[in-house]
Structures are given as C-alpha cells and as structure tokens.
Design an enzyme around this catalytic site. Structure first.
Site, PDB file in Angstrom:
ATOM      1  N   ASP A 123      18.707  20.601 -80.823  1.00 52.59           N
ATOM      2  CA  ASP A 123      20.103  20.914 -81.068  1.00 52.59           C
ATOM      3  C   ASP A 123      20.730  21.383 -79.763  1.00 52.59           C
ATOM      4  OD1 ASP A 123      19.353  23.556 -80.649  1.00 52.59           O
ATOM      5  OD2 ASP A 123      19.285  24.031 -82.776  1.00 52.59           O
ATOM      6  N   ASP A 149      17.455  19.165 -91.730  1.00 51.49           N
ATOM      7  CA  ASP A 149      16.513  20.138 -91.179  1.00 51.49           C
ATOM      8  C   ASP A 149      16.858  21.500 -91.757  1.00 51.49           C
ATOM      9  OD1 ASP A 149      17.584  22.214 -88.824  1.00 51.49           O
ATOM     10  OD2 ASP A 149      18.950  20.565 -89.251  1.00 51.49           O
ATOM     11  N   CYS A 160       1.703  19.024-107.038  1.00 48.40           N
ATOM     12  CA  CYS A 160       1.755  18.817-105.589  1.00 48.40           C
ATOM     13  C   CYS A 160       0.406  18.342-105.060  1.00 48.40           C
ATOM     14  CB  CYS A 160       2.165  20.121-104.891  1.00 48.40           C
ATOM     15  SG  CYS A 160       2.217  20.008-103.088  1.00 48.40           S
ATOM     16  N   CYS A 215      -0.460  18.451-101.775  1.00 48.52           N
ATOM     17  CA  CYS A 215      -0.698  18.939-100.420  1.00 48.52           C
ATOM     18  C   CYS A 215      -2.073  19.586-100.301  1.00 48.52           C
ATOM     19  CB  CYS A 215       0.400  19.924 -99.994  1.00 48.52           C
ATOM     20  SG  CYS A 215       0.206  21.611-100.597  1.00 48.52           S
ATOM     21  N   CYS A 262      -2.427  23.108-102.074  1.00 52.93           N
ATOM     22  CA  CYS A 262      -2.580  23.043-103.524  1.00 52.93           C
ATOM     23  C   CYS A 262      -3.928  22.450-103.924  1.00 52.93           C
ATOM     24  CB  CYS A 262      -1.437  22.236-104.135  1.00 52.93           C
ATOM     25  SG  CYS A 262       0.146  23.112-104.090  1.00 52.93           S
ATOM     26  N   HIS A 294       2.549  24.409 -97.350  1.00 57.89           N
ATOM     27  CA  HIS A 294       2.890  23.848 -98.665  1.00 57.89           C
ATOM     28  C   HIS A 294       4.379  23.527 -98.763  1.00 57.89           C
ATOM     29  CE1 HIS A 294       3.640  23.452-102.967  1.00 57.89           C
ATOM     30  NE2 HIS A 294       4.608  24.347-102.785  1.00 57.89           N
TER      31      HIS A 294
END
Length: 365
Positions: free
Chosen positions: A92, A263, A301, A303, A306, A332
């Site tokens: 940015d 974002d 989930c 991931c 998890c 996560h």
C-alpha cells in the site's frame, strides 16, 4: 507501464470469477490477501502463507520505509525475497497510516512524524512511488487522501480532488515496467462523490483500482451504495480491490457488486485474541465452556489446525498465555477466509453465488 489484465471467466450477476495476470504471475479472483505489515503476517512465516493457499501478501510502505528502510529491502532483492516469499506481493502507499497520525496536508503532499522515533518526514505522490519501487512489490498503490469518518462534505470533496491530482502525479512518476500500479477511489459514503472519484481515476488508465476509505466505521448499509457507485464506473478489464475489508458479510456484498480482491488485518487480530471465524460465526475459544471440548474449531473446515487440534487444547494454550495459541487461530482464520474465497469463486462459476451469499449473510449479516 505493464498492464494487469483480468480474464473474467464467469459471472453471476455482477459477481465475477477470473484470473488476473501481473508481470510475475497470476492470481485467481475473487481473492483474499493476508496483511504482512512489517514484512511478515504476525506469528506466521512464508511457509505458512504457502500452506494456507495465499497468492498475494501485503506489506505496509509506511512501516517498511521506517524500519528497515526501502534501500535495505532493495539490497535483499525486494520485499518478496526479503521475506522468503515466492508468491506475489503488494504494497500500500502508507497513506492510511500517515493520515491516522494527524499530519499536515497540502496540495503537494503530507508531513508527519514517525511513530518510531518522532522524526519528521515528508511524503508526496512521487515519493510514495519511489519508495515502493525500491521495496519492489509486484503491485503498488498510489498515495491517496483518506479522510476519517465522519468528515464534513468539504473535507471529503477536498480529499477526492487531491486523490485524483496525486494519482495523476503518481502515474507520471511510475517507471518500473515489471511493477503494476493501482489507482485509488475515495469519496466517503457519498455515492455521487464515489462515482466522480472513480471516473477521474479510471480516466488515468491504471493497471487496477483500489477502493479506499470504506470499512472505517460506516455501516454495511452505508457502504454498499457508495461501493456500487464506484464499481459502476471502473473498467471491467482491470482488477477492483476493496481495501481493508475482510469480514464475510462485507466480502460477499462487495463480490456481488463486482469486486475482485480484498485484504484485512481482522483475521489475525481476532486470532491473536482467541476469536475464530467459522461457518456458524465467531467462536471465542478462550471461553471456559470450551475447556473440555474435544472438537475442532470448525467441523466443516479442512485447515491444518482443525485437522489436528481441539478447542479444549487451544483454550488451554490461551489460558496459560502460550503464544502458539495466537499463531494457530490466526492460521485457521486466514485459511478459513481463503477457503471462503474459493467457495465464492466456485459458486460464481456454477451460477449459485446468490445462494452462497444468502448463506453467508444468514450467519454474518
């Protein structure tokens, strides 16, 4: 100037799924970009970014120019090599941070004090370009004027004018053909000013377009008309980036208006304080009620957190102030959000985005 193109592969209403091409690689849209303010996402490494499926990671120009300095990053070969990250990077302009420091602003630029040592610095549209070219990200943003909310109409009008004038100066100063440059739309929550800002910014023909100054305290009901007015004036063949937005309800509302990328620091900020994002809403894993819970954060989930850890274990880690807890819930939350973007993309391709939007809003709206 290298031109980013977006190949829109499917639409469902105004929602679109595509592939954006930069000088160094592609990324699928819609996409979510983790925020690595000082060159790293808090508690995570470049290896983590790869495993959770991130394609672009952000760096903050303001903080990186202060520590370690743009020249230092350049000596390492740019932000990606400095961080050990092979994916794409975006910086940015630092404008949002600078304007939070009560700076002195004039038509030429902005003067502010460093939060690190109190030293005085001057930032101009050309200076922001030069700094970001040394940081070497794949995509850089122009310096804009981001007024606080609420602001008087004359403050918003002045911010729109300066943002447009600064965007033209930034475009003229941009030299690196391997680095894309995105303009930024401002205008507060006024649809007419948003449309005006989008038109003037689009006329400058940037590689892509950021939409800034939203999700700064306004309601979602106030955000949507302003965002709709902006996206209606932006080119269909360039990426549209809603800056600083990461909550699921705002994401699906923005995708519904044709936004391509997002974002936010929310995912890791919540994670550090024990709040997880799940298919049923926020889960506060620090709560005592989870002490004996042997289930994952989110049973739906996939991931790595998890798959391996229980709510009871994570609650224990927070209870004993173990930093690993913040790291795991942050991983996560980012993985969950990136998976949400994949689900959104798949639903647009399948023509079922409206159903997914209703599902997300029923939980997060």
């Amino acid at each position: 100037m290298f031109t980013v193109s977006i190949d829109v592969q499917a639409t469902d209403g105004a929602a679109r799924a595509g592939v954006a091409t930069t000088a160094r690689g592609d990324y699928d849209t819609p996409c979510f970009m983790p925020v690595g303010t000082r060159g790293a996402v808090k508690y995570l490494s470049a290896d983590d970014y790869e495993r959770i499926g991130a394609r672009i990671v952000l760096g903050n120009t303001y903080h990186l120019m202060m520590r370690p300095g743009a020249d230092a990053v350049a000596r390492f070969g740019g932000l990606g090599r400095f961080a050990g990250w092979d994916g794409l990077t975006l910086t940015d302009s630092g404008g949002f941070q600078v304007f939070s420091l009560d700076p002195k602003v004039d038509d030429d630029g902005v003067t502010f004090r460093s939060v690190y040592d109190g030293s005085t610095h001057r930032f101009t549209p050309e200076g922001a370009i030069d700094t970001q070219e040394r940081l070497g990200a794949d995509i850089q943003m122009v310096l804009d004027v981001c007024p606080p909310l609420p602001s008087s109409p004359d403050v918003i009008v002045l911010a729109v004018r300066r943002t447009s004038e600064w965007a033209a100066r930034a475009r003229d100063a941009h030299r690196r053909s391997d680095q894309s440059l995105f303009g930024i739309v401002q205008g507060g929550i006024d649809p007419d000013l948003r449309a005006q800002s989008a038109k003037s910014t689009a006329a400058l023909e940037f590689d892509g377009y950021g939409i800034g100054g939203l999700s700064v305290g306004e309601s979602r009901e106030e955000m949507v008309p302003a965002l709709a007015a902006a996206t209606a004036e932006l080119p269909v063949d360039r990426p549209r980036y809603l800056m600083g937005v990461g909550d699921p309800a705002r994401i699906v509302e923005a995708v519904n208006l044709g936004v391509d990328q997002f974002d936010c620091v929310m995912q890791t900020r919540l994670g550090r304080h024990g709040t997880a994002l799940t298919s049923s809403g926020k889960v506060h894993v620090k709560n005592a009620s989870y002490a004996g819970d042997d289930g994952p954060i989110d049973p739906t989930c996939g991931c790595e957190v998890c798959a391996r850890h229980t709510r009871g274990y994570l609650r224990h880690l927070f209870n004993v102030s173990e930093p690993t807890a913040a790291r795991l819930v942050s991983i996560h939350n980012l993985a969950w959000t990136i998976d949400l973007m994949a689900r959104i993309r798949a639903s647009i391709i399948a023509g079922t985005f409206a159903d997914l939007r209703r599902e997300v809003l029923s939980v997060w709206g």
